[in-house]
Design a protein around this motif. Structure first.
Motif, PDB file in Angstrom:
ATOM      1  N   ILE A  30      66.005  -4.740  63.333  1.00  0.00           N
ATOM      2  CA  ILE A  30      65.654  -5.073  64.708  1.00  0.00           C
ATOM      3  C   ILE A  30      65.236  -3.829  65.491  1.00  0.00           C
ATOM      4  CG2 ILE A  30      66.503  -6.003  66.903  1.00  0.00           C
ATOM      5  CD1 ILE A  30      68.362  -7.816  65.244  1.00  0.00           C
ATOM      6  N   ILE A  31      66.131  -2.862  65.609  1.00  0.00           N
ATOM      7  CA  ILE A  31      65.904  -1.739  66.521  1.00  0.00           C
ATOM      8  C   ILE A  31      64.783  -0.812  66.038  1.00  0.00           C
ATOM      9  CG2 ILE A  31      66.979   0.287  67.565  1.00  0.00           C
ATOM     10  CD1 ILE A  31      69.595  -1.339  67.631  1.00  0.00           C
ATOM     11  N   LEU A  32      64.829  -0.383  64.776  1.00  0.00           N
ATOM     12  CA  LEU A  32      63.784   0.536  64.288  1.00  0.00           C
ATOM     13  C   LEU A  32      62.389  -0.079  64.296  1.00  0.00           C
ATOM     14  CD1 LEU A  32      65.470   2.576  61.427  1.00  0.00           C
ATOM     15  CD2 LEU A  32      64.677   3.384  63.635  1.00  0.00           C
ATOM     16  N   PRO A  33      62.210  -1.309  63.819  1.00  0.00           N
ATOM     17  CA  PRO A  33      60.864  -1.886  63.881  1.00  0.00           C
ATOM     18  C   PRO A  33      60.332  -2.009  65.315  1.00  0.00           C
ATOM     19  CG  PRO A  33      62.202  -3.136  62.349  1.00  0.00           C
ATOM     20  CD  PRO A  33      63.120  -2.182  63.051  1.00  0.00           C
ATOM     21  N   VAL A  34      61.205  -2.392  66.247  1.00  0.00           N
ATOM     22  CA  VAL A  34      60.769  -2.503  67.644  1.00  0.00           C
ATOM     23  C   VAL A  34      60.409  -1.126  68.190  1.00  0.00           C
ATOM     24  CG1 VAL A  34      61.555  -3.035  69.990  1.00  0.00           C
ATOM     25  CG2 VAL A  34      62.041  -4.613  68.123  1.00  0.00           C
ATOM     26  N   PHE A  35      61.215  -0.118  67.872  1.00  0.00           N
ATOM     27  CA  PHE A  35      60.934   1.240  68.337  1.00  0.00           C
ATOM     28  C   PHE A  35      59.571   1.724  67.847  1.00  0.00           C
ATOM     29  CE2 PHE A  35      61.121   5.843  67.448  1.00  0.00           C
ATOM     30  CZ  PHE A  35      61.253   6.317  68.743  1.00  0.00           C
ATOM     31  N   TYR A  36      59.324   1.581  66.549  1.00  0.00           N
ATOM     32  CA  TYR A  36      58.060   2.075  65.996  1.00  0.00           C
ATOM     33  C   TYR A  36      56.862   1.247  66.443  1.00  0.00           C
ATOM     34  CZ  TYR A  36      60.464   5.514  63.199  1.00  0.00           C
ATOM     35  OH  TYR A  36      61.208   6.593  62.806  1.00  0.00           O
ATOM     36  N   GLN A  37      57.073  -0.029  66.677  1.00  0.00           N
ATOM     37  CA  GLN A  37      55.971  -0.858  67.168  1.00  0.00           C
ATOM     38  C   GLN A  37      55.613  -0.500  68.607  1.00  0.00           C
ATOM     39  OE1 GLN A  37      56.809  -5.058  67.282  1.00  0.00           O
ATOM     40  NE2 GLN A  37      54.652  -5.560  66.973  1.00  0.00           N
ATOM     41  N   LYS A  38      56.583  -0.055  69.381  1.00  0.00           N
ATOM     42  CA  LYS A  38      56.358   0.259  70.797  1.00  0.00           C
ATOM     43  C   LYS A  38      55.786   1.670  71.002  1.00  0.00           C
ATOM     44  CE  LYS A  38      57.028  -1.225  75.026  1.00  0.00           C
ATOM     45  NZ  LYS A  38      56.299  -2.353  75.569  1.00  0.00           N
ATOM     46  N   LEU A  39      55.866   2.527  69.996  1.00  0.00           N
ATOM     47  CA  LEU A  39      55.355   3.895  70.140  1.00  0.00           C
ATOM     48  C   LEU A  39      53.847   3.914  70.330  1.00  0.00           C
ATOM     49  CD1 LEU A  39      57.261   6.065  67.514  1.00  0.00           C
ATOM     50  CD2 LEU A  39      57.441   6.180  69.987  1.00  0.00           C
ATOM     51  N   GLU A  40      53.404   4.830  71.159  1.00  0.00           N
ATOM     52  CA  GLU A  40      51.974   5.091  71.348  1.00  0.00           C
ATOM     53  C   GLU A  40      51.707   6.536  70.937  1.00  0.00           C
ATOM     54  OE1 GLU A  40      51.288   4.264  75.448  1.00  0.00           O
ATOM     55  OE2 GLU A  40      51.698   2.134  75.228  1.00  0.00           O
ATOM     56  N   PRO A  47      53.630  11.103  68.993  1.00  0.00           N
ATOM     57  CA  PRO A  47      54.092  10.042  69.893  1.00  0.00           C
ATOM     58  C   PRO A  47      54.163  10.548  71.328  1.00  0.00           C
ATOM     59  CG  PRO A  47      55.885  10.805  68.484  1.00  0.00           C
ATOM     60  CD  PRO A  47      54.647  11.501  68.026  1.00  0.00           C
ATOM     61  N   THR A  48      53.743   9.698  72.257  1.00  0.00           N
ATOM     62  CA  THR A  48      53.695  10.110  73.656  1.00  0.00           C
ATOM     63  C   THR A  48      54.738   9.419  74.529  1.00  0.00           C
ATOM     64  OG1 THR A  48      52.043   8.407  74.140  1.00  0.00           O
ATOM     65  CG2 THR A  48      51.228  10.592  73.546  1.00  0.00           C
ATOM     66  N   ASN A  49      55.370   8.375  74.035  1.00  0.00           N
ATOM     67  CA  ASN A  49      56.294   7.611  74.874  1.00  0.00           C
ATOM     68  C   ASN A  49      57.610   7.317  74.154  1.00  0.00           C
ATOM     69  OD1 ASN A  49      55.177   5.814  73.035  1.00  0.00           O
ATOM     70  ND2 ASN A  49      55.361   4.088  74.440  1.00  0.00           N
ATOM     71  N   THR A  50      58.206   8.314  73.543  1.00  0.00           N
ATOM     72  CA  THR A  50      59.421   8.072  72.768  1.00  0.00           C
ATOM     73  C   THR A  50      60.565   7.569  73.642  1.00  0.00           C
ATOM     74  OG1 THR A  50      59.980  10.407  72.957  1.00  0.00           O
ATOM     75  CG2 THR A  50      58.869   9.716  70.941  1.00  0.00           C
ATOM     76  N   LYS A  51      60.676   8.079  74.858  1.00  0.00           N
ATOM     77  CA  LYS A  51      61.770   7.641  75.731  1.00  0.00           C
ATOM     78  C   LYS A  51      61.627   6.159  76.079  1.00  0.00           C
ATOM     79  CE  LYS A  51      64.157   8.588  80.037  1.00  0.00           C
ATOM     80  NZ  LYS A  51      64.240   9.365  81.248  1.00  0.00           N
ATOM     81  N   PHE A  56      63.281   0.538  75.294  1.00  0.00           N
ATOM     82  CA  PHE A  56      62.906  -0.850  75.013  1.00  0.00           C
ATOM     83  C   PHE A  56      63.613  -1.357  73.756  1.00  0.00           C
ATOM     84  CE2 PHE A  56      60.077  -4.089  73.154  1.00  0.00           C
ATOM     85  CZ  PHE A  56      60.090  -5.002  74.202  1.00  0.00           C
ATOM     86  N   ALA A  57      63.664  -0.533  72.707  1.00  0.00           N
ATOM     87  CA  ALA A  57      64.347  -0.930  71.474  1.00  0.00           C
ATOM     88  C   ALA A  57      65.836  -1.153  71.739  1.00  0.00           C
ATOM     89  CB  ALA A  57      64.148   0.126  70.388  1.00  0.00           C
ATOM     90  N   TRP A  58      66.432  -0.331  72.594  1.00  0.00           N
ATOM     91  CA  TRP A  58      67.834  -0.504  72.952  1.00  0.00           C
ATOM     92  C   TRP A  58      68.039  -1.837  73.666  1.00  0.00           C
ATOM     93  CZ3 TRP A  58      70.226  -0.759  77.808  1.00  0.00           C
ATOM     94  CH2 TRP A  58      71.617  -0.733  77.780  1.00  0.00           C
ATOM     95  N   LYS A  59      67.150  -2.160  74.600  1.00  0.00           N
ATOM     96  CA  LYS A  59      67.261  -3.428  75.328  1.00  0.00           C
ATOM     97  C   LYS A  59      67.130  -4.617  74.387  1.00  0.00           C
ATOM     98  CE  LYS A  59      65.660  -1.686  79.775  1.00  0.00           C
ATOM     99  NZ  LYS A  59      64.602  -1.711  80.787  1.00  0.00           N
ATOM    100  N   VAL A  60      66.211  -4.526  73.445  1.00  0.00           N
ATOM    101  CA  VAL A  60      66.056  -5.600  72.464  1.00  0.00           C
ATOM    102  C   VAL A  60      67.316  -5.705  71.606  1.00  0.00           C
ATOM    103  CG1 VAL A  60      64.773  -6.330  70.415  1.00  0.00           C
ATOM    104  CG2 VAL A  60      63.548  -5.520  72.426  1.00  0.00           C
ATOM    105  N   GLY A  61      67.890  -4.580  71.213  1.00  0.00           N
ATOM    106  CA  GLY A  61      69.126  -4.585  70.441  1.00  0.00           C
ATOM    107  C   GLY A  61      70.287  -5.209  71.208  1.00  0.00           C
ATOM    108  N   VAL A  62      70.385  -4.915  72.496  1.00  0.00           N
ATOM    109  CA  VAL A  62      71.433  -5.512  73.334  1.00  0.00           C
ATOM    110  C   VAL A  62      71.233  -7.029  73.419  1.00  0.00           C
ATOM    111  CG1 VAL A  62      72.336  -5.650  75.690  1.00  0.00           C
ATOM    112  CG2 VAL A  62      71.912  -3.426  74.653  1.00  0.00           C
TER     113      VAL A  62
END
Length: 83
Positions: A30-40, A47-51, A56-62
């Motif tokens: 869940i968390i890693l795929p969402v994180f990497y999909q959200k990266l630009e 990567p320009t938007n890691t924070k 976002f990945a944290w919110k999806v995980g919650v």
């Protein structure tokens, strides 16, 4: 109970414990795929938007953890009938 029994105010109990296999499942599926999909990335593939991606990945995980809790509560109610 832990705070009362020890006389300390900086402790708490974790009655359920840490579910390590569940944590790995959440992180890898869940968390890693969402994180990497959200990266630009910029032109140099940095990567320009890691924070923002991490937040976002944290919110999806919650949210996923909340849904898992609701499912567990629902199935706990019907578990005795299934057994």
């Amino acid at each position: 109970y832990v705070a009362r029994d020890t006389g300390r105010e900086d402790v708490c109990a974790q009655p359920f414990g840490i579910n390590t296999p569940g944590a790995f499942a959440f992180i890898t599926s869940i968390i890693l795929p969402v994180f990497y999909q959200k990266l630009e990335y910029d032109a140099d593939h940095n990567p320009t938007n890691t924070k923002e991606a991490a937040e976002f990945a944290w919110k999806v995980g919650v949210a996923a953890n909340f849904v898992q809790g609701v499912v567990e509560i629902l199935f706990a109610a019907i578990g005795p009938q299934i057994q």
